[in-house]
Enzyme design. Sequence first.
Site, PDB file in Angstrom:
ATOM      1  N   ALA A  38      36.566  19.440  10.974  1.00  0.00           N
ATOM      2  CA  ALA A  38      37.137  19.047  12.135  1.00  0.00           C
ATOM      3  C   ALA A  38      38.705  18.813  12.285  1.00  0.00           C
ATOM      4  CB  ALA A  38      36.714  17.293  12.484  1.00  0.00           C
ATOM      5  N   ASN A  58      28.475  22.151  21.449  1.00  0.00           N
ATOM      6  CA  ASN A  58      28.699  20.845  22.300  1.00  0.00           C
ATOM      7  C   ASN A  58      29.817  20.816  23.396  1.00  0.00           C
ATOM      8  OD1 ASN A  58      28.322  17.794  22.354  1.00  0.00           O
ATOM      9  ND2 ASN A  58      27.941  17.875  20.111  1.00  0.00           N
ATOM     10  N   ARG A  81      42.463  26.210   5.624  1.00  0.00           N
ATOM     11  CA  ARG A  81      42.392  27.017   4.320  1.00  0.00           C
ATOM     12  C   ARG A  81      41.018  26.802   3.599  1.00  0.00           C
ATOM     13  NH1 ARG A  81      47.988  24.913   4.430  1.00  0.00           N
ATOM     14  NH2 ARG A  81      49.239  26.741   3.950  1.00  0.00           N
ATOM     15  N   ASP A 118      39.988  37.293  25.732  1.00  0.00           N
ATOM     16  CA  ASP A 118      40.950  38.433  26.308  1.00  0.00           C
ATOM     17  C   ASP A 118      40.380  39.511  25.449  1.00  0.00           C
ATOM     18  OD1 ASP A 118      42.039  35.995  27.187  1.00  0.00           O
ATOM     19  OD2 ASP A 118      43.699  37.323  28.242  1.00  0.00           O
ATOM     20  N   THR A 177      44.010  30.271  11.242  1.00  0.00           N
ATOM     21  CA  THR A 177      44.855  31.335  11.546  1.00  0.00           C
ATOM     22  C   THR A 177      44.566  32.340  10.625  1.00  0.00           C
ATOM     23  OG1 THR A 177      46.434  30.104  10.253  1.00  0.00           O
ATOM     24  CG2 THR A 177      46.708  29.559  12.345  1.00  0.00           C
ATOM     25  N   ARG A 179      36.503  24.827  -0.935  1.00  0.00           N
ATOM     26  CA  ARG A 179      35.551  25.135  -2.040  1.00  0.00           C
ATOM     27  C   ARG A 179      34.332  25.662  -1.355  1.00  0.00           C
ATOM     28  NH1 ARG A 179      31.514  21.690  -1.640  1.00  0.00           N
ATOM     29  NH2 ARG A 179      31.617  19.725  -0.307  1.00  0.00           N
ATOM     30  N   HIS A 217      50.851  35.663  23.206  1.00  0.00           N
ATOM     31  CA  HIS A 217      51.986  36.006  24.024  1.00  0.00           C
ATOM     32  C   HIS A 217      53.193  36.368  23.059  1.00  0.00           C
ATOM     33  CE1 HIS A 217      50.520  34.596  27.929  1.00  0.00           C
ATOM     34  NE2 HIS A 217      50.088  33.396  27.367  1.00  0.00           N
TER      35      HIS A 217
END
Length: 203
Positions: A166, A82, A186, A90, A171, A189, A112
């Site tokens: 959303a 979208n 996280r 990179d 991470t 389920r 960085h």
Amino acid sequence: MTEEEKIFAGKLFDARTQELRDIKHKAHLLCQKFNGMDEYDPARLPLVREFIGKIGRKYYFQGPIQFNYGVHTFIGENFFSNFNLTVMDDARIYIGDNVMFGPNVSLMATDHPLIAQERTQMRYPDGHVSMSEFAKEIHIGSNVWLAANVVVLGGVTIGEGAVVGAGSVVTRDIPAGYLAAGVPCRPLRQITEADSKMHLLAE
């Protein structure tokens, strides 16, 4: 070792070198051209093939789009994105088949150093000061949906069939077949047949 080879080896690299700027410049110019074209222009979507590493036969980018390198991104069949896709490729980014991105998705395969001097004062033999970076790959499995405003950081693998809610910031790895959300994201389920929306089909 070239600067691009340093990226793939997981080493610090200098994104300001002419070598890397030249690679990125092609993608930047073609993204700019893509973004300025009418969405019904038949020449628009084929522009992606001129800078992308690899992409399937069927794909759609609503646009605008911005790829940093382009050639470091590899996308499977039947891809959809979208509005406002940002790809900081990179490091290499791998995307499977039948993947869907909502508006404002960002894939950030770059980073960085945390120590300020290492970010901005790494001296090279020719005397210039680097804006140093390092990068880790992103892997997105087939049949994944990233909803609106999702950010995926480098080093992450999202398993096949996963859905990321959303506004999430991914991470860490997300297992296959899971609904995941949050900041940081996280797994919540497993996705099951109870999630089916087939009853909403019009007769």
